[in-house]
Design an enzyme around this catalytic site. Structure first.
Site, PDB file in Angstrom:
ATOM      1  CB  SER A   1       4.013  -3.383   5.742  1.00 37.36           C
ATOM      2  OG  SER A   1       4.022  -2.610   6.901  1.00 37.36           O
TER       3      SER A   1
ATOM      4  CD  GLU B   1      -1.960   8.571  20.669  1.00 37.28           C
ATOM      5  OE1 GLU B   1      -1.704   7.984  19.582  1.00 37.28           O
ATOM      6  OE2 GLU B   1      -1.500   8.196  21.753  1.00 37.28           O
TER       7      GLU B   1
ATOM      8  CD  GLU C   1      -4.969   0.059   7.679  1.00 38.67           C
ATOM      9  OE1 GLU C   1      -5.375   1.137   7.218  1.00 38.67           O
ATOM     10  OE2 GLU C   1      -3.785  -0.175   7.939  1.00 38.67           O
TER      11      GLU C   1
ATOM     12  CB  SER D   1       2.093   6.487   5.130  1.00 34.01           C
ATOM     13  OG  SER D   1       0.970   6.088   5.852  1.00 34.01           O
TER      14      SER D   1
ATOM     15  CD  GLN E   1      -2.414   1.163   2.778  1.00 34.42           C
ATOM     16  OE1 GLN E   1      -3.329   0.366   2.931  1.00 34.42           O
ATOM     17  NE2 GLN E   1      -2.042   1.983   3.734  1.00 34.42           N
TER      18      GLN E   1
END
Lengths: 357, 393
Positions: free
Chosen positions: B147, B363, B230, B115, B112
């Site tokens: 990853s 968070e 996900e 990010s 993927q």
């Protein structure tokens, strides 16, 4: 396989109990009652027991009960917890009833199942399922001694009293002196029971009856604690959406959102643990471990939830008129009732072979 | 409508025609896909039968009992959990036919490319550019925390195609061939010593427009499908008591009485209870899914497991005393899988630190629970109506 869901029948039962409590057990009613000399709501008890037949859920039909199981009782207790209802349901319909089921006393069981007789096991509310309990003296066929911390004894018609000959004795309330204690939890008050040559009828052996009763109590108390925690979370979320400070709803501040999300997680976990304990008590499989797990987890969550409710309601949460304190007091008292979380963790150490050093 | 009995019948037919003992693994997996028993809730012709999703367990149980090979799903988690549902929802017929079968069988592993160094939790701030030249998009930029990029044949990629509109509006979604010139995968060594994830540099990578997924500028909406999947990844699996990270700690406690202290005992019992309760919550969620009544519990499972894994592995290092001062192996490796059980307590402790970061930080997930489950007000947004190119960075 452990069934952790609620059946349709259980959801229908929940809805019926909740309707009744919404109409007859609003926070203001509870508050008014605990300020009086008669904190228990016996009219509500009559509707639950007589009207809906809920006192006999654990009693087989042949003995005058409903022949249901701990799963249904757990649902009732969730709702009673959500309302901090001042009724002797846990003490009479669960604890005293389980003790009598162990003894096989059909006559008294039938009376408790009908709800027309309220029973109380004369063992201190703090007593854990495996802990020692106080017995009174049996002398010349009558009972002598004093027992303290007996929950709901003030409204009991029959007291089930352990004696030093190893027997469990049924004593009518008239034969005992029951004195209310000033209790931390106003909605489940304690009393002392004094026996001075009181006659009692032996219903069975105390040891197995008390163990069984306290184990069921500890396991099902988790469902009451779930109800308490769920009320605290729901009410606090509702309030924080309304309450504005700094020109925005307080619930929009991330510091508070995270605390509530955390509390939601704990409540979700508690639901699974409480359901597992109720299911295990109903099936008899894995009951010891499931009860200890539920009780080791439930108490801190219910206390945390009600403490958060007080803090996040801020000033109004500290007032007598707001019901938050009723829940805080119930949660804190429940954290001691039938064994603290620490006592249940220690019990687990033996049950799952994680021995002390 | 395909019911449980029908699925059992079809599964047995598959097993009759392709006996696991005498059939090549890949051949069996392809046959299973073609029989619609790969993921039964997918459409016919795409590995499924349009059956209710929860009935997959019926098929899996039959196949497991027969000793059939599985598709080693852990090796291709991103492909199966994220790329596939997105391709299914937004792909063209040709894309679905081309990609879903080798994805499911594991012949083609996916990664993927989302990010970036400057866009983590604020993913829509990404700056990788895709500029159109005729029927081709030319992509330049840098992705990170990717990853398995070193094992991947394909990637799902989001890139900025219009910097002049607000950040969520100018993104487009692509399927990127990891073997194309200009794709440079560099290992990113982690605190564990190994390189499970990577930096990926994209330099003039040419992607044909036929490998765009969804409309131009609609990439953020497409990516939501990926990201929602996900977070739903849990469910379906059943864990026995002590089946998670608490297992090795409890085992050590039982086998090594000389390591026990009263403080560790208190902490171990507390974590044992929490692990058991989390397991029950996951089981309750699974039962809800099977009953066709999914609850919001899933939103919290990752949060709970992240914290638990971190606390348990932290305790485990301490429990080991003198051994806790050692580490099994700092060799730089590029593993295919995260190996939580094959390595020592120190590795588990370090790797678990990622559990509260990967797939959304704890968070951010707490915000999501607060807003979507509890209905509390959303965080204030100052970047909503500003063109991406005008945002401070």
């Amino acid at each position: 396989m452990t069934d952790l869901l609620y059946s349709e029948e259980e959801e229908a039962l929940r809805a019926a109990v909740r309707d009744l409590l919404t109409d007859h057990c609003a926070p203001a009613d509870v508050l008014g009652r605990v300020e009086s000399d008669t904190p228990h709501d016996l009219a509500l008890w009559k509707q639950l027991a007589d009207g809906m037949g809920l006192a006999g859920l654990l009693v087989p039909e042949a003995q005058g009960g409903q022949g249901a199981s701990h799963r249904e009782v757990a649902v009732v207790l969730e709702e009673l917890g959500r309302a901090v209802a001042p009724v002797p349901y846990l003490t009479s319909a669960v604890v005293a009833t389980e003790a009598l089921l162990a003894c096989g006393d059909e006559e008294l069981l039938g009376r408790l199942a009908s709800g027309r007789t309220i029973g109380a096991l004369a063992v201190g509310l703090h007593t854990a399922p495996s802990a020692a309990f106080t017995a009174v003296r049996l002398e010349s066929g009558v009972l002598h001694g004093e027992l303290t911390g007996i929950a709901d004894a003030a409204v009991a018609d029959v007291l089930l009293v352990p004696a030093d000959d190893g027997g469990l004795y049924a004593v009518t309330a008239d034969a005992a002196t029951v004195t209310p204690q000033v209790s931390f939890d106003l909605t489940r008050p304690l009393a002392t029971v004094r026996l001075e040559g009181a006659p009692g009828r032996r219903v069975g052996d105390a040891e197995p009856a008390v163990r069984r009763a306290l184990r069921a109590a500890a396991g099902l108390l988790a469902s009451e604690q779930l109800g308490v925690a769920d009320w605290a979370l729901t009410e606090t979320v509702r309030y924080l959406k309304e309450r504005k400070q700094f020109n925005r709803p307080v619930g929009g501040f991330q510091a508070l959102k995270h605390r509530l999300a955390q509390l939601w997680l704990e409540t979700v976990n508690l639901r699974a643990a409480a359901r597992a304990a109720a299911d295990a008590l109903a099936s008899g499989e894995d009951a010891e471990i499931s009860v200890a797990v539920a009780q080791a987890y439930a108490a801190p969550v219910a206390v945390h939830a009600t403490e958060e409710a007080v803090q996040l309601h801020a000033g109004i949460g500290m007032t007598w008129e707001h019901p938050a304190h009723l829940y805080l007091k119930r949660a804190k008292a429940d954290s001691i009732a039938y064994g603290t979380a620490g006592v249940h963790r220690e019990a687990l150490a033996g049950l799952v072979d994680l021995q002390t050093p | 409508m395909t019911d449980a009995d029908e699925l059992v019948r079809r599964t047995r037919e598959l097993l009759d025609q392709n006996p696991p003992a005498s059939t090549d693994r890949l051949e069996f997996l392809r046959a299973r896909f073609d029989a619609g028993l790969a993921w039964v809730h997918y459409p016919e012709g795409l590995g499924g039968l349009g059956a209710p999703r929860h009935l997959q367990v019926v098929v899996d149980a039959e196949l497991e009992a027969a000793g059939a090979p599985d598709n080693d799903a852990r090796r291709n988690g991103i492909g199966l959990g994220m790329a596939a549902p997105t391709i299914l929802k937004y792909g063209t017929e040709e894309q679905k036919q081309r990609f879903l079968r080798p994805l499911w069988t594991g012949e083609e592993v996916w990664c993927q490319l989302f990010s970036e160094p400057g866009a983590g939790s604020d993913l829509a701030a990404l700056g990788t550019r895709a500029v159109r030249e005729g029927d081709t998009w030319v992509v330049n930029g840098q992705k990170v925390w990717t990853s398995g990029a070193h094992n991947a044949r394909w990637a799902i990629l989001i890139a900025r195609t219009d910097p002049a509109v607000p950040k969520h509006a100018g993104i487009t979604y692509f399927l990127c061939d990891m073997t194309d010139p200009g794709v440079d995968v560099r290992p990113l060594r982690q605190i564990t010593g190994e390189a499970e994830f990577n930096e990926v540099f994209l330099t003039d990578v040419r992607i044909p427009d036929s490998r765009r997924l969804g409309e131009i500028g609609d990439g953020w909406r497409v990516a939501q499908t990926t990201l929602n999947n996900e977070r739903v990844a849990i469910g379906g699996m059943r864990l026995p008591r002590e089946g998670g990270m608490i297992g090795p700690v409890a085992k050590t406690w039982r086998e090594r009485p000389e390591l026990r202290t009263h403080d560790l005992h208190q902490r171990l019992l507390k974590l044992w209870v929490e692990a058991e309760v989390s397991r029950l919550t996951a089981e309750r969620l699974r039962q809800q899914l099977v009953a066709g009544q999914p609850g919001p519990e899933g939103a919290g499972m990752k949060l709970a497991f992240a914290r638990l894994n971190q606390e348990i592995s932290g305790l485990e290092v301490e429990l080991r005393g003198e051994e806790g001062l050692l580490y099994d192996d700092w060799t730089m490796r590029r593993p295919e899988l995260v190996d939580f059980t094959g390595r020592d307590a120190g590795y588990r402790y370090l790797r678990a630190k990622g559990n509260s970061i990967e797939g959304g930080t704890s968070e951010v997930l707490l915000n999501i629970v607060a807003e979507r489950v509890l209905g509390l007000p959303a965080e204030p947004r100052t970047d909503k109506d500003v063109a991406w190119k005008d945002l401070a960075r």
